[in-house]
Scaffold this motif. Structure first.
Motif, short mmCIF file in Angstrom:
data_model
loop_
_atom_site.label_atom_id
_atom_site.label_comp_id
_atom_site.label_asym_id
_atom_site.label_seq_id
_atom_site.Cartn_x
_atom_site.Cartn_y
_atom_site.Cartn_z
N ALA A 280 34.87 47.25 58.33
CA ALA A 280 35.52 48.53 58.60
C ALA A 280 34.61 49.38 59.47
N CYS A 281 35.20 50.10 60.41
CA CYS A 281 34.39 50.87 61.35
C CYS A 281 35.13 52.11 61.84
N GLY A 282 34.37 53.07 62.31
CA GLY A 282 34.96 54.29 62.87
C GLY A 282 35.36 55.28 61.79
N ASP A 283 36.34 56.12 62.11
CA ASP A 283 36.67 57.27 61.26
C ASP A 283 37.25 56.89 59.91
N VAL A 284 37.70 55.65 59.72
CA VAL A 284 38.23 55.25 58.41
C VAL A 284 37.09 55.08 57.40
N VAL A 285 35.86 55.00 57.92
CA VAL A 285 34.66 54.84 57.09
C VAL A 285 33.82 56.12 57.12
N ASP A 286 33.76 56.72 58.29
CA ASP A 286 32.74 57.72 58.58
C ASP A 286 33.28 59.12 58.43
N ARG A 287 32.93 59.79 57.34
CA ARG A 287 33.41 61.16 57.16
C ARG A 287 32.42 62.17 57.71
#
Ligand code: NAP
Length: 320
Positions: A280-287
């Motif tokens: 998983a990568c990007g905004d679905v992971v990174d708050r």
């Protein structure tokens, strides 16, 4: 049933970058573009902080360039939303909302996040009829009209600043008395002659009808009873909700739905989930960072992790 080495869900910065790396590694990735091809970046007017573009670049143009680059190396793109993913042995079975079922050996989730809603009366009925979460898309409808933006972060400042190109007045309503936005965005908004701030206040209802659009919002605050504030449009800039429901049984998520990756010993492990082969990568992971460049970096890592995992097994015959 078609069988793939890598399926990438999402076509924002993270998804396209994963596609570039996976395609260059000869893995023939298949990218599902979802409801909002290009993700949030494609709705951003001007990107000033992506390295390599000293004069800035349009969000849509940047995303189109990334897609072209991935396609050049052999990535294929399809519109479609994934409904459900199941792990079966060493494969994932990917069920699409249109009934299509595919098999893949690795899955890269780069589905980003969607705009958060206020969840107040009138908002859902008037969404698209005066309520919007995209100034770039809808701003031009508000030439010489008065609009309201809700939020105190960078999104709200960016929406408000963009709207000043068209609107005669932009009122930013923020629930506290301090902004969360970066200093440079705060300064631009606070100094802008068309922007006024309403502090310690929140929108408790949206007024209007689908025929005439938004006519006003009810504004509440601690000290006063709710009062009507006339406006022609309401723009939401209150953050985002990650699109992770379709893999909820295969990953751990935090209380807001962001996918938890494995706290690793090396930086690349930030894209591994608890299910081997699912990255998983990007905004679905990174708050926290939620930047185009950090999403691109994670997309690269996810593709390289997938490549490493696949290297220890014989490749699938791609496309059936
Ligand atoms: P954010 O930083 O989480 O800010 C959300 C804002 O909305 C906060 O001010 C919050 O209030 C408010 N809010 C949240 N829920 C609300 C509700 N129900 N009612 C009223 N207000 C509510 O989100 P963001 O602005 O989308 O930014 C996300 C990330 O993207 C950040 O890292 C940001 O730097 C980045 N970004 C950068 C740019 C740029 O550089 N040009 C542009 C857009 C976004 P509180 O402050 O009280 O919590």
């Amino acid at each position: 049933m078609s069988e793939h080495n890598v399926i990438i869900a999402g076509s924002g910065c993270a998804g396209h970058t994963a596609a570039i790396y996976a395609a260059r590694a000869d893995l023939a990735p298949l990218v599902f573009e979802g409801d909002e091809p290009g993700g949030q970046l494609s709705l951003t007017s001007e990107v000033e902080n992506f390295p390599g573009f000293p004069d800035g670049v349009g969000g849509f143009e940047l995303i189109e360039r990334m897609k072209k680059q991935a396609q050049k190396f052999g990535a294929t793109y399809q519109y479609g939303r994934i409904r459900e993913v199941q792990k079966e042995g060493s494969h994932f079975t990917v069920s699409m909302e249109d009934g299509q079922v595919l098999k893949t050996r690795t899955l890269i989730v780069a589905t980003g996040a969607r705009a958060r809603k206020l969840e107040v009366p009138g908002e859902a009925e008037l969404f698209g009829q005066g309520v919007s979460s995209c100034a770039t898309c809808d701003g031009a409808f508000y030439r010489e009209r008065e609009v309201v933006v809700v939020g105190g972060g960078d999104s709200a400042m960016e929406e408000a600043l963009f709207l000043t190109r068209f609107a005669s007045k932009v009122t930013i309503i923020h629930r506290r008395d301090a902004l969360r936005a970066s200093k440079i965005m705060q300064d631009r908004a606070l100094k802008h002659p068309k922007i006024v701030f309403l502090w310690n206040s929140w929108v408790s209802e949206v007024k209007g009808t689908p025929e005439e659009g938004v006519t006003g919002v009810m504004i509440s605050s601690k000290d006063k009873p709710p009062e009507l504030f006339k406006t022609d449009g309401l723009f939401l800039g209150i953050g985002h909700v990650p699109n992770s429901d379709f893999v909820k049984d295969l990953v751990d998520r935090d209380e807001d739905g962001y996918i938890r990756t494995i706290p690793g010993h090396t930086p690349t492990e930030i894209v591994k989930t608890r299910t081997p082969g699912l990255f998983a990568c990007g905004d679905v992971v990174d708050r926290r960072f939620r930047q185009a460049i950090s999403a691109a970096g994670m997309g690269c890592m996810a593709a390289m992790e997938a490549e490493e995992l696949l290297a220890s097994h014989a490749p699938a015959s791609v496309g059936t």
